[in-house]
Design a protein around this motif. Structure first.
Motif, PDB file in Angstrom:
ATOM      1  N   MET A 290       0.831  -1.190   0.000  1.00  0.00           N
ATOM      2  CA  MET A 290       0.000   0.000   0.000  1.00  0.00           C
ATOM      3  C   MET A 290       0.883   1.265   0.000  1.00  0.00           C
ATOM      4  SD  MET A 290      -3.393   0.615   2.361  1.00  0.00           S
ATOM      5  CE  MET A 290      -2.483   0.275   3.835  1.00  0.00           C
ATOM      6  N   LYS A 291       1.913   1.286   0.834  1.00  0.00           N
ATOM      7  CA  LYS A 291       2.822   2.422   0.874  1.00  0.00           C
ATOM      8  C   LYS A 291       3.517   2.612  -0.471  1.00  0.00           C
ATOM      9  CE  LYS A 291       3.914   2.469   5.788  1.00  0.00           C
ATOM     10  NZ  LYS A 291       4.983   2.320   6.798  1.00  0.00           N
ATOM     11  N   GLN A 292       3.926   1.522  -1.075  1.00  0.00           N
ATOM     12  CA  GLN A 292       4.606   1.590  -2.370  1.00  0.00           C
ATOM     13  C   GLN A 292       3.673   2.154  -3.436  1.00  0.00           C
ATOM     14  OE1 GLN A 292       4.174  -0.719  -5.208  1.00  0.00           O
ATOM     15  NE2 GLN A 292       5.856   0.192  -6.361  1.00  0.00           N
ATOM     16  N   ALA A 293       2.408   1.782  -3.399  1.00  0.00           N
ATOM     17  CA  ALA A 293       1.440   2.294  -4.364  1.00  0.00           C
ATOM     18  C   ALA A 293       1.239   3.800  -4.174  1.00  0.00           C
ATOM     19  CB  ALA A 293       0.110   1.563  -4.225  1.00  0.00           C
ATOM     20  N   PHE A 294       1.145   4.251  -2.927  1.00  0.00           N
ATOM     21  CA  PHE A 294       1.003   5.680  -2.661  1.00  0.00           C
ATOM     22  C   PHE A 294       2.251   6.441  -3.104  1.00  0.00           C
ATOM     23  CE2 PHE A 294      -2.271   4.503   0.631  1.00  0.00           C
ATOM     24  CZ  PHE A 294      -3.325   5.132  -0.004  1.00  0.00           C
ATOM     25  N   GLN A 295       3.414   5.858  -2.877  1.00  0.00           N
ATOM     26  CA  GLN A 295       4.655   6.505  -3.295  1.00  0.00           C
ATOM     27  C   GLN A 295       4.731   6.612  -4.814  1.00  0.00           C
ATOM     28  OE1 GLN A 295       7.752   4.237  -1.393  1.00  0.00           O
ATOM     29  NE2 GLN A 295       7.610   5.421   0.502  1.00  0.00           N
ATOM     30  N   GLU A 296       4.299   5.581  -5.501  1.00  0.00           N
ATOM     31  CA  GLU A 296       4.271   5.628  -6.966  1.00  0.00           C
ATOM     32  C   GLU A 296       3.371   6.744  -7.460  1.00  0.00           C
ATOM     33  OE1 GLU A 296       3.321   2.199  -9.399  1.00  0.00           O
ATOM     34  OE2 GLU A 296       4.905   1.049  -8.414  1.00  0.00           O
ATOM     35  N   GLN A 297       2.198   6.872  -6.843  1.00  0.00           N
ATOM     36  CA  GLN A 297       1.253   7.928  -7.233  1.00  0.00           C
ATOM     37  C   GLN A 297       1.855   9.297  -6.948  1.00  0.00           C
ATOM     38  OE1 GLN A 297      -1.674   7.631  -8.911  1.00  0.00           O
ATOM     39  NE2 GLN A 297      -1.524   9.844  -9.039  1.00  0.00           N
ATOM     40  N   THR A 298       2.511   9.442  -5.807  1.00  0.00           N
ATOM     41  CA  THR A 298       3.136  10.713  -5.458  1.00  0.00           C
ATOM     42  C   THR A 298       4.235  11.066  -6.449  1.00  0.00           C
ATOM     43  OG1 THR A 298       2.651  10.366  -3.110  1.00  0.00           O
ATOM     44  CG2 THR A 298       4.363  11.970  -3.640  1.00  0.00           C
ATOM     45  N   ILE A 299       5.045  10.098  -6.815  1.00  0.00           N
ATOM     46  CA  ILE A 299       6.116  10.323  -7.788  1.00  0.00           C
ATOM     47  C   ILE A 299       5.531  10.739  -9.132  1.00  0.00           C
ATOM     48  CG2 ILE A 299       7.913   9.179  -9.147  1.00  0.00           C
ATOM     49  CD1 ILE A 299       8.602   7.591  -6.579  1.00  0.00           C
ATOM     50  N   ASP A 300       4.477  10.076  -9.556  1.00  0.00           N
ATOM     51  CA  ASP A 300       3.824  10.440 -10.825  1.00  0.00           C
ATOM     52  C   ASP A 300       3.267  11.860 -10.773  1.00  0.00           C
ATOM     53  OD1 ASP A 300       4.412   7.973 -11.920  1.00  0.00           O
ATOM     54  OD2 ASP A 300       2.422   7.120 -11.557  1.00  0.00           O
ATOM     55  N   ASP A 301       2.633  12.221  -9.646  1.00  0.00           N
ATOM     56  CA  ASP A 301       2.091  13.577  -9.492  1.00  0.00           C
ATOM     57  C   ASP A 301       3.208  14.617  -9.525  1.00  0.00           C
ATOM     58  OD1 ASP A 301      -0.416  12.433  -9.290  1.00  0.00           O
ATOM     59  OD2 ASP A 301      -0.545  12.651  -7.098  1.00  0.00           O
ATOM     60  N   LEU A 302       4.301  14.340  -8.809  1.00  0.00           N
ATOM     61  CA  LEU A 302       5.430  15.275  -8.783  1.00  0.00           C
ATOM     62  C   LEU A 302       6.070  15.400 -10.158  1.00  0.00           C
ATOM     63  CD1 LEU A 302       7.085  14.283  -5.386  1.00  0.00           C
ATOM     64  CD2 LEU A 302       5.875  16.407  -5.902  1.00  0.00           C
TER      65      LEU A 302
END
Length: 73
Positions: free
Chosen positions: A16-28
């Motif tokens: 779950m944390k990895q998925a949120f981090q991926e989304q954050t990286i994509d947004d950034l």
């Protein structure tokens, strides 16, 4: 909770944390891409503006040595 259940729970949380981090990286990345596009556009506009300013004629105001003295002299 058994050891296997604990491990499964930890794995689920990590996923779950990895998925949120991926989304954050994509947004950034998207925000950074937009900013770079805007910077590139402003650089072009600034170069155009600098060219316009350099091409402008000098002021119509005469220097002090070129001015005729006022009538009360």
């Amino acid at each position: 909770m058994t050891e296997i259940e604990q491990l499964q729970h930890r794995i689920d949380e990590l996923e779950m944390k990895q998925a949120f981090q991926e989304q954050t990286i994509d947004d950034l990345n998207e925000a950074l891409t937009k900013q770079q596009f805007m910077i590139d556009k402003m650089e072009v506009q600034l170069r155009f503006l600098v060219g316009k300013v350099k091409g402008m004629q000098t002021s119509n105001i005469a220097t002090e040595s070129e001015e005729t003295p006022p009538p009360h002299y």
